[in-house]
Design an enzyme around this catalytic site. Structure first.
Site, mmCIF file in Angstrom:
data_model
loop_
_atom_site.group_PDB
_atom_site.id
_atom_site.type_symbol
_atom_site.label_atom_id
_atom_site.label_comp_id
_atom_site.label_asym_id
_atom_site.label_seq_id
_atom_site.Cartn_x
_atom_site.Cartn_y
_atom_site.Cartn_z
ATOM 1 N N TYR A 34 0.779 -0.969 0.064
ATOM 2 C CA TYR A 34 0.003 0.033 0.057
ATOM 3 C C TYR A 34 0.729 1.320 0.083
ATOM 4 O O TYR A 34 0.415 2.236 -0.704
ATOM 5 C CB TYR A 34 -0.939 -0.076 1.241
ATOM 6 C CG TYR A 34 -1.991 0.864 1.101
ATOM 7 C CD1 TYR A 34 -2.548 1.337 -0.110
ATOM 8 C CD2 TYR A 34 -2.528 1.564 2.288
ATOM 9 C CE1 TYR A 34 -3.686 2.284 -0.144
ATOM 10 C CE2 TYR A 34 -3.701 2.308 2.191
ATOM 11 C CZ TYR A 34 -4.216 2.754 1.106
ATOM 12 O OH TYR A 34 -5.234 3.671 1.017
ATOM 13 N N HIS A 55 12.376 0.209 5.959
ATOM 14 C CA HIS A 55 13.429 0.087 7.230
ATOM 15 C C HIS A 55 14.547 -0.861 6.541
ATOM 16 O O HIS A 55 15.803 -0.743 7.255
ATOM 17 C CB HIS A 55 12.851 -0.555 8.403
ATOM 18 C CG HIS A 55 12.248 -1.881 8.135
ATOM 19 N ND1 HIS A 55 13.106 -2.999 8.268
ATOM 20 C CD2 HIS A 55 11.238 -2.277 7.547
ATOM 21 C CE1 HIS A 55 12.340 -4.279 8.176
ATOM 22 N NE2 HIS A 55 11.091 -3.653 7.693
ATOM 23 N N LYS A 96 -4.252 1.261 8.685
ATOM 24 C CA LYS A 96 -5.667 0.937 9.228
ATOM 25 C C LYS A 96 -5.487 -0.003 10.281
ATOM 26 O O LYS A 96 -5.129 -1.010 10.172
ATOM 27 C CB LYS A 96 -6.375 0.254 8.051
ATOM 28 C CG LYS A 96 -6.712 1.048 7.061
ATOM 29 C CD LYS A 96 -7.457 0.565 5.603
ATOM 30 C CE LYS A 96 -7.680 1.355 4.521
ATOM 31 N NZ LYS A 96 -8.261 0.828 3.469
ATOM 32 N N GLY A 135 -10.141 4.263 2.930
ATOM 33 C CA GLY A 135 -11.298 4.076 1.854
ATOM 34 C C GLY A 135 -11.026 2.763 1.136
ATOM 35 O O GLY A 135 -10.108 2.039 1.483
ATOM 36 N N THR A 171 -9.591 0.506 -1.179
ATOM 37 C CA THR A 171 -8.242 0.627 -2.025
ATOM 38 C C THR A 171 -7.526 -0.552 -2.014
ATOM 39 O O THR A 171 -7.128 -1.272 -0.897
ATOM 40 C CB THR A 171 -7.473 1.693 -1.695
ATOM 41 O OG1 THR A 171 -7.005 1.664 -0.180
ATOM 42 C CG2 THR A 171 -8.000 3.048 -1.992
ATOM 43 N N LYS A 191 -13.661 -3.031 9.471
ATOM 44 C CA LYS A 191 -14.165 -3.538 8.207
ATOM 45 C C LYS A 191 -13.058 -4.792 7.943
ATOM 46 O O LYS A 191 -13.611 -5.801 7.495
ATOM 47 C CB LYS A 191 -13.851 -2.599 6.978
ATOM 48 C CG LYS A 191 -12.499 -2.036 6.942
ATOM 49 C CD LYS A 191 -11.444 -2.793 5.944
ATOM 50 C CE LYS A 191 -10.388 -2.285 5.635
ATOM 51 N NZ LYS A 191 -9.467 -3.003 4.712
ATOM 52 N N ARG A 197 -6.733 -9.709 1.979
ATOM 53 C CA ARG A 197 -6.002 -10.875 2.769
ATOM 54 C C ARG A 197 -6.944 -11.351 3.932
ATOM 55 O O ARG A 197 -7.046 -12.584 4.428
ATOM 56 C CB ARG A 197 -4.704 -10.484 3.305
ATOM 57 C CG ARG A 197 -3.870 -10.241 2.107
ATOM 58 C CD ARG A 197 -2.475 -9.922 2.664
ATOM 59 N NE ARG A 197 -2.345 -8.626 3.492
ATOM 60 C CZ ARG A 197 -1.953 -7.426 3.071
ATOM 61 N NH1 ARG A 197 -1.685 -7.378 1.879
ATOM 62 N NH2 ARG A 197 -1.756 -6.387 3.861
#
Length: 339
Positions: free
Chosen positions: A15, A35, A109, A138, A140, A194, A258
């Protein structure tokens, strides 16, 4: 690219990389930090992130950086896109390296592990009150966003001018529509709940219950999300928007999710560990379930679907038994404040 950027993205997973590609495709100088120096060198050399977004090339104005200090010095706009369980640690590392004019937005999220706190509280704890904060959320899927397929998200923050600037920065007439929202709390919550409901929808499909059951779970899941949000002071209307209903429908109905695939594996008889291994990437909903359950209990908010999913994941209940318990609950009015 020189050592300045319009925005720095922290987190080179699927993402974070997709958002960086979208920003750079708009012509914005964008810097992507991760990282692991070796992994970032691979990204820099190949000009792609083949592990997560195979076949999608980086725009010319997307730069790669493995040094956190340099990444944070490059821009005042910092977009954090890391898993929720390391969100606080990343901000703690970043704090002494931030510019005085830094503004922080995140696309993470979830809630804080163990405590169920909103990420805004984690951010304030780690950074203090001196930085404008914002969140974007949102429906995505990273691969679709990176490929330039049409997508819509919402942005909310503590500073209206920063929120407006983010809308302008992120919006693209060709690929990404961005809506401003003034519900900072509600936008954050939708992205966590969600994931939980998506696991339930996946379990239902894995058992073989069909479209009727899936739709019922999504609908009543939205009720649970709204109830929890209102208890936290959020606006109920937020949850029929992109960060609520939009993200919920996407995550519950498409196998790119997932969390949904994890739930399907559980519904087909896999144990939790095996199901996670099948996915092969972080299943945020696993942690989110415990976080949301903890928060709901603390607030005294009834969330029966969430509670049953928690019992499957953390107490060993069989998915089919969880479904039976939901179906056999006392009859209620659909518009009751308690499900």
């Amino acid at each position: 690219m020189n050592n300045t950027a319009e925005i720095t993205v922290l987190g080179a997973g699927s993402y974070g990389t997709a958002l960086a590609i979208s920003l750079a495709s708009n012509g914005h100088k964008t810097l992507l930090w991760g990282h692991d120096p070796n992994s970032m060198q691979v990204l820099a050399d190949s000009r792609s992130n083949e592990r997560f977004l195979a076949g999608i090339r980086f725009p010319d104005c997307l730069a790669i950086e493995a040094d956190l200090g340099k990444a944070l010095a490059a821009s005042k706009n910092i977009l954090v896109v890391v898993p929720s369980h390391v969100f606080g640690d990343v901000l703690k590392q970043a704090k002494p390296l931030l510019r005085k004019d830094s503004r922080i937005v995140w696309a993470t999220k979830g809630l804080e592990p163990e405590t169920g706190r909103l990420l805004q509280d984690v951010a304030r704890e780690q950074l203090g009150d001196g930085y404008p904060l914002a969140v974007l959320s949102g429906p995505t899927f990273a691969k679709e966003l990176a490929a330039g397929m049409p997508t819509a998200i919402s942005v909310a923050g503590t500073c209206p001018s920063f929120t407006h600037e983010l809308v302008e920065l992120l919006h693209s007439p060709k690929r990404l529509r961005v809506y401003a929202n003034d519900d900072f709390t509600g936008i954050q919550l939708g992205g966590a709940v969600k994931n939980v409901i998506a696991i339930g929808a996946g379990m239902s499909d894995g058992i073989g219950f069909g479209a009727n059951a899936r739709t019922a779970l999504i609908t009543r899941g939205l009720v649970e999300l709204t109830r929890l949000g209102v208890a936290l002071g959020a606006n109920a209307e937020t949850f029929i928007g992109m960060a609520g209903l939009g993200d919920l429908v996407l995550t519950c109905t498409d196998n790119q999710s997932r969390n949904r695939r994890f739930g399907m594996a559980l519904g087909k008889g896999c144990d939790v560990i095996t199901a996670q291994e099948e996915i092969g990437q972080v299943v945020e909903g696993y942690r989110n379930t415990k976080e949301v359950y903890t928060l709901a209990k603390r607030l005294g908010v009834e969330m029966p679907i969430t509670e049953q999913i928690y019992q499957v994941l953390y107490q060993g209940k069989a998915p089919v038994d969880a479904a039976k318990e939901l179906l056999s609950r006392d009859k209620k009015s659909e518009t009751s404040k308690k499900s």
